[in-house]
Structure formats: structure tokens, C-alpha cells
Design an enzyme around this catalytic site. Structure first.
Site, PDB file in Angstrom:
ATOM      1  N   LYS A  18      51.664  26.911 -45.604  1.00 31.50           N
ATOM      2  CA  LYS A  18      52.799  27.924 -45.616  1.00 31.50           C
ATOM      3  C   LYS A  18      52.369  29.064 -44.480  1.00 31.50           C
ATOM      4  CE  LYS A  18      52.146  29.180 -49.869  1.00 31.50           C
ATOM      5  NZ  LYS A  18      51.087  28.229 -50.170  1.00 31.50           N
ATOM      6  N   ARG A  92      57.300  33.080 -56.964  1.00 32.26           N
ATOM      7  CA  ARG A  92      56.370  32.273 -57.387  1.00 32.26           C
ATOM      8  C   ARG A  92      56.618  31.578 -58.910  1.00 32.26           C
ATOM      9  NH1 ARG A  92      52.350  32.910 -53.874  1.00 32.26           N
ATOM     10  NH2 ARG A  92      50.443  31.696 -54.403  1.00 32.26           N
ATOM     11  N   ARG A 126      38.336  26.985 -44.707  1.00 27.67           N
ATOM     12  CA  ARG A 126      39.215  28.073 -44.078  1.00 27.67           C
ATOM     13  C   ARG A 126      38.695  29.151 -43.863  1.00 27.67           C
ATOM     14  NH1 ARG A 126      44.861  29.349 -47.091  1.00 27.67           N
ATOM     15  NH2 ARG A 126      43.542  29.120 -48.973  1.00 27.67           N
ATOM     16  N   ARG A 159      38.150  33.349 -48.508  1.00 23.53           N
ATOM     17  CA  ARG A 159      38.779  34.052 -49.653  1.00 23.53           C
ATOM     18  C   ARG A 159      38.155  33.711 -50.952  1.00 23.53           C
ATOM     19  NH1 ARG A 159      45.061  32.583 -48.713  1.00 23.53           N
ATOM     20  NH2 ARG A 159      45.021  32.273 -51.098  1.00 23.53           N
ATOM     21  N   ARG A 170      44.585  27.017 -59.071  1.00 23.31           N
ATOM     22  CA  ARG A 170      45.826  27.424 -58.271  1.00 23.31           C
ATOM     23  C   ARG A 170      46.625  26.215 -58.287  1.00 23.31           C
ATOM     24  NH1 ARG A 170      42.714  29.481 -53.424  1.00 23.31           N
ATOM     25  NH2 ARG A 170      45.216  29.728 -52.397  1.00 23.31           N
TER      26      ARG A 170
HETATM   27  P1  G5P Z   1      48.760  33.054 -51.322  1.00 23.45           P
HETATM   28  O1  G5P Z   1      48.027  33.838 -50.357  1.00 23.45           O
HETATM   29  O2  G5P Z   1      50.150  33.005 -51.402  1.00 23.45           O
HETATM   30  P2  G5P Z   1      48.732  30.168 -51.813  1.00 23.45           P
HETATM   31  O3  G5P Z   1      47.501  29.739 -52.849  1.00 23.45           O
HETATM   32  O4  G5P Z   1      50.032  30.135 -52.158  1.00 23.45           O
HETATM   33  O5  G5P Z   1      48.190  31.824 -51.603  1.00 23.45           O
HETATM   34  P3  G5P Z   1      47.380  29.839 -49.409  1.00 23.45           P
HETATM   35  O6  G5P Z   1      46.196  29.294 -49.911  1.00 23.45           O
HETATM   36  O7  G5P Z   1      47.708  31.144 -48.748  1.00 23.45           O
HETATM   37  O8  G5P Z   1      48.536  29.487 -50.240  1.00 23.45           O
HETATM   38  P4  G5P Z   1      48.764  28.282 -47.180  1.00 23.45           P
HETATM   39  O9  G5P Z   1      49.178  29.588 -46.699  1.00 23.45           O
HETATM   40  O10 G5P Z   1      49.888  27.330 -47.721  1.00 23.45           O
HETATM   41  O11 G5P Z   1      47.666  28.581 -48.436  1.00 23.45           O
HETATM   42  O12 G5P Z   1      47.950  27.496 -46.142  1.00 23.45           O
HETATM   43  P5  G5P Z   1      47.431  27.993 -44.651  1.00 23.45           P
HETATM   44  O13 G5P Z   1      46.397  29.193 -44.898  1.00 23.45           O
HETATM   45  O14 G5P Z   1      48.521  27.843 -43.943  1.00 23.45           O
HETATM   46  O15 G5P Z   1      46.630  26.550 -44.566  1.00 23.45           O
HETATM   47  C1  G5P Z   1      45.588  26.465 -45.250  1.00 23.45           C
HETATM   48  C2  G5P Z   1      44.143  25.966 -44.303  1.00 23.45           C
HETATM   49  O16 G5P Z   1      44.474  24.422 -43.633  1.00 23.45           O
HETATM   50  C3  G5P Z   1      44.044  27.123 -43.166  1.00 23.45           C
HETATM   51  O17 G5P Z   1      42.722  27.219 -43.000  1.00 23.45           O
HETATM   52  C4  G5P Z   1      44.622  26.345 -42.007  1.00 23.45           C
HETATM   53  O18 G5P Z   1      44.102  26.711 -40.703  1.00 23.45           O
HETATM   54  C5  G5P Z   1      44.509  24.852 -42.429  1.00 23.45           C
HETATM   55  N1  G5P Z   1      45.458  23.934 -41.858  1.00 23.45           N
HETATM   56  C6  G5P Z   1      46.915  23.995 -41.786  1.00 23.45           C
HETATM   57  N2  G5P Z   1      47.514  22.810 -41.036  1.00 23.45           N
HETATM   58  C7  G5P Z   1      46.161  21.908 -41.048  1.00 23.45           C
HETATM   59  C8  G5P Z   1      46.146  20.556 -40.488  1.00 23.45           C
HETATM   60  O19 G5P Z   1      47.198  19.947 -40.087  1.00 23.45           O
HETATM   61  N3  G5P Z   1      44.954  20.382 -40.626  1.00 23.45           N
HETATM   62  C9  G5P Z   1      43.651  20.702 -40.825  1.00 23.45           C
HETATM   63  N4  G5P Z   1      42.789  20.164 -40.751  1.00 23.45           N
HETATM   64  N5  G5P Z   1      44.050  22.053 -41.405  1.00 23.45           N
HETATM   65  C10 G5P Z   1      45.179  22.374 -41.223  1.00 23.45           C
HETATM   66  O20 G5P Z   1      48.340  33.676 -52.677  1.00 23.45           O
HETATM   67  C11 G5P Z   1      46.949  33.961 -53.471  1.00 23.45           C
HETATM   68  C12 G5P Z   1      47.047  34.613 -54.730  1.00 23.45           C
HETATM   69  O21 G5P Z   1      47.855  35.909 -54.645  1.00 23.45           O
HETATM   70  C13 G5P Z   1      48.792  35.995 -55.797  1.00 23.45           C
HETATM   71  C14 G5P Z   1      48.394  34.996 -56.702  1.00 23.45           C
HETATM   72  O22 G5P Z   1      47.077  35.304 -57.388  1.00 23.45           O
HETATM   73  C15 G5P Z   1      48.016  33.917 -55.840  1.00 23.45           C
HETATM   74  O23 G5P Z   1      47.105  32.844 -56.380  1.00 23.45           O
HETATM   75  N6  G5P Z   1      50.170  36.128 -55.523  1.00 23.45           N
HETATM   76  C16 G5P Z   1      51.154  36.105 -56.347  1.00 23.45           C
HETATM   77  N7  G5P Z   1      51.070  36.341 -57.640  1.00 23.45           N
HETATM   78  C17 G5P Z   1      52.301  36.549 -58.079  1.00 23.45           C
HETATM   79  N8  G5P Z   1      53.547  36.421 -57.642  1.00 23.45           N
HETATM   80  C18 G5P Z   1      53.527  36.160 -56.328  1.00 23.45           C
HETATM   81  N9  G5P Z   1      54.810  36.072 -55.623  1.00 23.45           N
HETATM   82  C19 G5P Z   1      52.462  36.058 -55.374  1.00 23.45           C
HETATM   83  N10 G5P Z   1      51.983  35.855 -54.436  1.00 23.45           N
HETATM   84  C20 G5P Z   1      50.578  35.791 -54.263  1.00 23.45           C
HETATM   85 MG    MG Z   2      48.775  31.470 -47.250  1.00 22.08          MG
END
Ligand code: G5P
Ligand code: MG
Length: 216
Positions: A18, A92, A126, A159, A170
Site C-alpha cells: 500500500k 480499518r 523491510r 518496525r 496482523r
Molecule cells: P500500517 O502502517 O497501516 P499495514 O500492516 O497496513 O501497516 P504495512 O505493513 O505498512 O501495512 P504496506 O504499506 O501495505 O504494509 O506495504 P509496503 O511497506 O509498501 O511494502 C512492504 C514491503 O515490501 C516494503 O519493504 C516494500 O519495499 C516491499 N515491496 C513492495 N513491492 C515489492 C515487490 O514487488 N517485491 C519485493 N521484493 N518487495 C516489495 O499500520 C500499522 C499499525 O498501525 C495501527 C495498527 O496497529 C496497525 O497494525 N493502525 C491503525 N489502527 C486502527 N485503525 C487504523 N485505521 C490504523 N492504521 C494503522
Molecule cells: Mg504501509
């Protein structure tokens, strides 16, 4: 640049990309990336009241209470004003989706459908620059200098919630809470789903979709 104001939500499991895709969309189309996770992590770093309240929930892979997150996110949307945005990490659950709908007209809901085994590998590799939210991945998006942020040169960190046991929690919470949210948006005819294993494979399809949508 977008020719009209475009308000989108991006939904996907933890590590589905995302943040990566939102950054690409905003770089190419001039919108504002609003990531609730980044906002919360920045508050934890600064040890603000919000950060103190959120810290434990995040470390355990639980949702931060709606009352806190909804207020913070709606305040950020107000700051963004009359500009296009991508909302990453909010809503969420249904309560958050309803709170958002009461305030904002959302134009599109983009969902990322990435296999869980691919996600687990990505999350292990990551590294982030917590103050800015910039994200790296060893072998996919390496920093220019190992362990250092490209822009500031500051050290990268992993993280707290990327520990394998927290990631498993998660992912489980995502399936439980987000399938109903996706269905809720489906009924409004807003959902476009992008399936794949790699961002570079999804991105050209996403561009076609966005161009169609924006010029419609
Ligand atoms: P977050 O921060 O919203 P998540 O769990 O939804 O966390 P996250 O982990 O941030 O999502 P993402 O953003 O979907 O993941 O993914 P990203 O960071 O872009 O990519 C993941 C990794 O893969 C990166 O290292 C990237 O470089 C790599 N990558 C991408 N594409 C490729 C590819 O093609 N190949 C490879 N090899 N790698 C790739 O929420 C965190 C916490 O905050 C709270 C909750 O506690 C939550 O758990 N929170 C909330 N709580 C309540 N309500 C809400 N609305 C909340 N929002 C956050
Ligand atoms: Mg993210």
C-alpha cells in the site's frame, strides 16, 4: 497531475505494498499520501500523547482504538484541504468506513491482493526511515548506502510490528476485519482489485485504471 480532485482509499494486507504503490501514485499524479500507520509511528517517535496511547497496540499487532485514529485521520484530511489524496491504512473496520463516508466523498477504493507467503518474505526484508515513512526492501528497493536513508542519510530501522509473530496476527486481523469493509465498498461500486506478486507487475495496470478514472 490530476485534472480533478481524486479521493481514493487503498486497502491491502500488511506488507501488500500500500505504501509503495501510494508513493508511486502520488509521485506520478501529484496527490497527498495519508498513511495512518506513518502518522502513528511518527507520533510514537516524538513521544506525543497520541504516540504514547498507540504504542502498545501497534507493537502487539492490534488496532489502535477508533476514537483516536478516526479523529486524527479526519484532522489530517482537513489539513490536506482541496487536494487529491490516497488514504492508506484507513478505514480499518466498518465504524471507520462509516465515519469517513459521513465526511468525505470517496471516488475509488483500490485493493491489493497479494499472496500471504509473498508478504511474509517482503516484511522480513523491510527497513524504514521512521521520521519520513520512506520504505526500503533488501533486493527490491535497496537504499543507496546500506542501512541509511537516501534523503537524510539517517539510520534505517525495522518496525516493531514486523516480528514474525506480530505479522501473523496482523494478517489474521486483516482478513477478519477488512473483508467486510471491502464488501461494504463493493456494494457502493467503488472497488478495483489488483492481484499479483510484484509491484512492477501491478503498476502498469494501476496506471491504466487511474488514467481512465481521472479522464472519465
Ligand atoms: P500500517 O502502517 O497501516 P499495514 O500492516 O497496513 O501497516 P504495512 O505493513 O505498512 O501495512 P504496506 O504499506 O501495505 O504494509 O506495504 P509496503 O511497506 O509498501 O511494502 C512492504 C514491503 O515490501 C516494503 O519493504 C516494500 O519495499 C516491499 N515491496 C513492495 N513491492 C515489492 C515487490 O514487488 N517485491 C519485493 N521484493 N518487495 C516489495 O499500520 C500499522 C499499525 O498501525 C495501527 C495498527 O496497529 C496497525 O497494525 N493502525 C491503525 N489502527 C486502527 N485503525 C487504523 N485505521 C490504523 N492504521 C494503522
Ligand atoms: Mg504501509
Amino acid at each position: 497531475m490530476y485534472t480533478k480532485i481524486f479521493r481514493a482509499v487503498i486497502i491491502g494486507a500488511p506488507g501488500s505494498g500500500k505504501g509503495t504503490i501510494s508513493t508511486l501514485i502520488c509521485k506520478n499524479h501529484g496527490c497527498v499520501h495519508i498513511s495512518t500507520g506513518d502518522i502513528l509511528r511518527q507520533n510514537i517517535m516524538k513521544n506525543t500523547d497520541l504516540g504514547k496511547k498507540a504504542k502498545q497496540y501497534i507493537a502487539e499487532g492490534q488496532l489502535v482504538p477508533d476514537s483516536i485514529v478516526t479523529k486524527t485521520t479526519l484532522a489530517r484530511i482537513t489539513e490536506v484541504g482541496n487536494r487529491s489524496y490516497i488514504l492508506d491504512g484507513f478505514p480499518r473496520n466498518i465504524a471507520q468506513a462509516e465515519a469517513l463516508a459521513a465526511r468525505e466523498q470517496i471516488d475509488a477504493v483500490i485493493t491489493l491482493d497479494i499472496p500471504h507467503d509473498v508478504i511474509i518474505d517482503r516484511v522480513r526484508n523491510r527497513w524504514i526511515h521512521a521520521p519520513s515513512g520512506r520504505v526500503y526492501n533488501i533486493g527490491f528497493q535497496d537504499p543507496k548506502v546500506p542501512g541509511r536513508d537516501d534523503v537524510t542519510g539517517e539510520p534505517l530501522t525495522q518496525r516493531e510490528d514486523d516480528k514474525p509473530e506480530v505479522v501473523a496476527k496482523r494478517l489474521q486481523l486483516y482478513d477478519e476485519l477488512m473483508n467486510p469493509v471491502i464488501d461494504w465498498y463493493e456494494k457502493k461500486g467503488l472497488v478495483a482489485t489488483f492481484k499479483g506478486k510484484q509491484t512492477k507487475e501491478i503498476w502498469p495496470r494501476m496506471e491504466l485504471y487511474l488514467n481512465d478514472r481521472i479522464n472519465a
